[in-house]
Scaffold this active site. Structure first.
Site, mmCIF file in Angstrom:
data_model
loop_
_atom_site.group_PDB
_atom_site.id
_atom_site.type_symbol
_atom_site.label_atom_id
_atom_site.label_comp_id
_atom_site.label_asym_id
_atom_site.label_seq_id
_atom_site.Cartn_x
_atom_site.Cartn_y
_atom_site.Cartn_z
ATOM 1 N N GLU A 478 33.039 94.336 15.913
ATOM 2 C CA GLU A 478 33.380 95.757 16.004
ATOM 3 C C GLU A 478 33.316 96.490 14.663
ATOM 4 O OE1 GLU A 478 37.155 95.470 17.979
ATOM 5 O OE2 GLU A 478 36.238 95.409 19.964
ATOM 6 N N GLU A 544 32.267 92.967 25.176
ATOM 7 C CA GLU A 544 33.600 92.504 25.561
ATOM 8 C C GLU A 544 34.071 93.297 26.778
ATOM 9 O OE1 GLU A 544 36.442 92.739 22.405
ATOM 10 O OE2 GLU A 544 35.162 91.698 20.964
#
Length: 868
Positions: A478, A544
């Site tokens: 991320e 995710e």
């Protein structure tokens, strides 16, 4: 030319080479730094007494050693972890330890002896026989260390190695944040050890000699870091005659002696030998590139579900003076992985051997939070991922770059690997976070030592780059690494050391999956209405997407004390142990089955929710294959400790219904029903067209009466989705029922079942009132041993019975009743229709005696069956 031919002929007749490499993995002892009053020079002298030193676990962590010596309680059980001192509070000396190992070794003639450490956390000094080996302190968890110890060896052959290991300089405050206060990321170590929303802090922060220690003996040449690249041009099919593929090989050659060394460097693969004359000056290293090799009709490597995982043995040798000076052995899969942007989905598409692969993946943290790795555990965990019908594992950046044994298992079972480097949005500054000690600008430059990070990335790329399963590199979870790390990775390290794999700047970057719907580019997390997976568009290549994962009652018993085995109540704070193990509430999805009476009842109903969740998740993504999505990666498929969320099997390798719901929804050829509009749909993940398929739909009421709806012959193209017929009107006519079962099947022309799917439908009020009142269905159950490691269990349901719903099969020890773990079931949590039977194959590892089978279901009494 004739002279070279005769030399090669002579070398070909050399006696077989015995690899002189072994692990120093037993006989270590250790002591805390406060108890040791001498330095490494004295300590590594064989005359120094080690009486009363504690046996040490190597490879392992300090915490593992303390646990194995019963100095601390099991941190994975109950709230024992709270009883163990945390390094943030004690100071680093509490977990700073000397490790000592006596071993026998000496060099003869032109032999060279190498001491290799594959992983130490976090800093270390090495001493051998009264001499210090490393002029500069070893630093960093993610980097290897190698020393030529030939001149340090004792002439008697009796040697002592002493290593002092220090915890991370900044262990971080485990204050409940993701990575605690974030300062764990100032060093090059595992960020999760300061705690996350799925794990409690690891008290020693993984301090120790955590990976293998190896002695290697060579002659006057050391071969290091071989590099194999395979090129498979064009679009291939898994079967049939193949056009040629190309293999490119290079290797680092080191001459540690004070003389020129001349010889022949060669490698062998697929019955062919490629050789090259080499002369290397004293004390020099060189990278030697071989001529390209064309392999005719190669046996290709494919991801799971698409073809075989063929692997070739490749051997590299340096030959001189009628001796093999050194040898490296590899397993090589011939395949080519490419990535092409899909303009329709606005996401990256994965291609293997020219064929597009719909990514069905799972996020992986680490096998064990205390780094107790083994080949057998890796093999079992990767096999479970194959059993889920997944084709990719993403290794999350807050942990490690996985060990070669992990990749060996992925090569074997066909799991592509998406490998993050060691950065996370949480610790490395993507978001404002009041729990972090330092601001975003400061955290954005973690770790503090950027050159060390670049050295480690170079080293770790070399460690794993030859694995067929390794598919993608990623800068971080991320968030990208800092620019002065990111740019060298992209522009130098990966082009120079690999050059064959896609590099994503970070895990949810627009270059992977264009984010035009808001949010962070991944998620959502937590339990969802199964309809949402079908109706709500999320990110087109979702790195995710998460849900729940409580295990069954037998799983909970392993780590929750009896007094805490209480069914959690929705909207109430759960029991302290459940809360400590990161439970996510999902009773609002359990209550429609009837409010849980106790923990056992809760765990059984949780499995219904688990199965429905993960089947719906993968079905929803598959329904929009190549339209909305090129892939999805579940957060997450396994846990490195006893957490109560995000797992298809528990820490003890016991699968729950998540695994089998996901397995069902991920079938290569799969029939399914859209819960939004009841459209019956078929997904074909294979490359070939499937013709003359019969798609059949029926319903069964709670008494077992069947209501035939439709069956049609049709075909479906390769790698495609086809919608067949809706069932809305038919199901509306059954509204008066208290819920029904819907049975879908794909049959071939011989009426073999190619895919089967059974849904249980709620009543018109959204309750499972019929299931709450369904009659029992006594099954006839037989179990027979088919081979040393295989048992077949047959469940038969008589005509006139209701559906025998949601049956768990478990292989158990006949005396104790405990489950045999791991065990691999080709299906589980199965329902048997009236008048039908189903045979389940169970495989297990090792030698097991006195086995039995236990079966229980929603309306099937718990039964223990002897194995015939």
């Amino acid at each position: 030319m004739r002279k070279l031919f005769l030399s090669l002929l002579l070398l070909a007749n050399l006696t077989s080479f015995s690899q002189q490499r072994y692990e120093l993995n037993s006989g270590w002892v250790c002591s805390n730094i406060k108890e040791v009053k001498v330095d490494g020079v004295q300590l590594s002298s064989t005359g120094f007494s080690l009486n009363n030193w504690m046996p040490a676990t190597v490879p392992g962590t300090v915490l593992t050693t303390l646990l194995n010596n019963k100095k601390v309680p099991d941190p994975f059980y109950g709230m024992n972890n709270e009883k163990i001192p945390d390094v943030y509070n004690t100071g680093n000396d509490h977990y700073t330890y000397w490790f000592v190992k006596d071993f026998a070794e000496k060099a003869v003639g032109n032999e060279q002896v190498w001491l290799q450490f594959r992983g130490i956390n976090y800093k270390a000094e090495f001493y051998l026989n009264g001499k210090k080996l490393n002029p500069k302190t070893h630093e960093g968890m993610h980097i290897r260390a190698e020393y030529n110890i030939t001149k340090f060896l004792s002439p008697t052959g009796k040697n002592r190695l002493a290593v002092i290991v220090y915890p991370p300089d900044f262990p971080g405050n485990p204050n409940g944040g993701q990575g605690g206060d974030g300062t764990i990321a100032k060093g090059l170590t595992t960020q999760y050890t300061a705690g996350w929303d799925w794990i409690q802090p690891t008290r020693d922060r993984n301090t120790g000699i955590w990976d293998k220690v190896t002695i290697e003996k060579t002659k006057a040449i050391n071969l290091r870091n071989p590099h194999v690249v395979t090129l498979v041009p064009g679009k291939r099919m898994p079967t049939g005659v193949q056009k040629p593929a190309t293999i490119k090989v290079s290797v680092e050659v080191e001459n540690p002696t004070n003389k020129v060394v001349t010889g022949v460097l060669q490698y062998q693969v697929a019955g062919k030998t490629i050789s090259k004359s080499v002369s290397l000056a004293a004390g020099k290293n060189a990278i030697v590139n071989f001529a390209d090799l064309a392999i005719e009709n190669p046996k290709l490597w494919w991801p799971s579900g698409y073809g075989a995982q063929n692997l070739y043995d490749l051997k590299i040798q340096f030959l001189s003076a009628n001796q093999v000076f050194d040898q490296e052995n590899l397993k090589v899969g011939i395949r080519q992985i490419d990535n092409l942007w899909n303009e329709h989905t606005k996401s990256m598409g994965a291609y293997v051997n020219g064929q597009k692969i719909f990514i069905k993946g799972g996020n992986w943290i680490i096998s064990d939070a205390m780094l107790r790795f083994s080949d057998a555990r890796y093999d079992a965990e990767i096999r479970y991922h194959k059993d889920m019908n997944l084709n990719l594992i993403r290794i999350w950046g807050g942990a490690i770059l996985e060990r070669p044994e992990f990749y060996n298992a992925c090569d074997k079972y066909g799991l592509l690997v998406f490998q993050d480097f060691w950065f996370s949005g949480d610790c490395n500054g993507r978001w404002v976070d009041p729990l972090k000690k330092e601001d975003q600008w400061t955290r954005r430059n973690y770790p503090d030592n950027h050159p060390l990070v670049l050295d480690a990335i170079e080293d770790q790329v070399k460690l794993i780059r030859n694995h067929a399963s390794l598919a993608f590199w990623c800068g971080g979870n991320e968030i990208t690494p800092p620019e002065d790390i990111l740019n060298p990775i992209k522009k130098d390290i990966l082009p120079r050391l690999d050059g064959t794999r896609q590099f994503f700047d970070f895990s949810n970057s627009d270059e992977m999956s264009f984010n035009d719907i808001g949010g962070n580019g991944d998620g959502p997390y937590g339990i969802q209405d199964p309809k949402s997976f079908w109706s709500t568009k999320t990110f087109p290549y979702n790195s995710e997407v998460g849900s729940v994962g409580v295990g069954d009652y037998e799983s909970l018993e392993r780590f929750i004390p009896a007094k805490n085995m209480i069914a959690p109540q929705f909207k109430e704070k759960p029991d302290s142990v459940w809360d400590y193990h990161k439970y996510i509430a999902y009773e609002q999805y359990i209550d429609p089955y009837g409010k849980a009476k106790n923990a056992r009842d809760f765990a059984m109903k949780a499995q219904l929710v688990n199965y429905d969740q993960y089947r719906a998740l993968m079905e929803g993504f598959s329904n929009k294959m190549w339209d909305w999505y090129t892939g999805s990666i579940i957060w997450k498929t396994q846990n490195p400790w006893t957490a109560l969320r995000g797992q298809m099997y528990d820490y003890y390798l016991d699968p729950n219904a998540c695994l089998y719901g996901l397995r069902k929804g991920s079938e290569p050829l799969h029939v399914m029903m859209n819960p939004v509009d009841s459209m019956v749909t078929v997904v074909n993940n294979g490359f070939a067209n499937r013709n003359n398929l019969m798609v059949q739909a029926k319903a069964y009421d709670m008494d077992g009466k069947d209501y035939f709806y439709s069956q049609v012959f049709n075909s479906i193209g390769g790698s495609s989705v086809r919608r067949f017929f809706p069932m809305n009107e038919f199901l509306k006519k059954l509204d008066k029922k208290e819920g029904v079962f819907v049975s879908l099947r794909i049959l071939d022309e011989k009426q073999n079942i190619l895919s089967e799917n059974i849904y249980w439908m709620a009543d018109k009020n959204g309750e499972y009132s019929g299931l709450q009142k369904i009659k029992s269905a006594p099954l006839n159950i037989t179990a027979a041993k088919k081979s040393n490691n295989k048992v077949e269990v047959t469940l038969s349901n008589k005509n006139g019975n209701p559906v025998a719903f949601f049956n768990r099969i478990a292989l158990i020890d006949k005396q104790s009743g405990k489950r045999i773990l791991p065990a691999f079931y080709d299906d589980n949590y199965v329902s048997i229709l009236p008048g039908e039977h189903k045979t389940i194959t169970v495989e297990y590892t090792g030698s097991q005696d006195n086995l039995a089978v236990e079966v229980y279901g929603w309306n099937v009494e718990r039964t223990k069956v002897q194995i015939q």
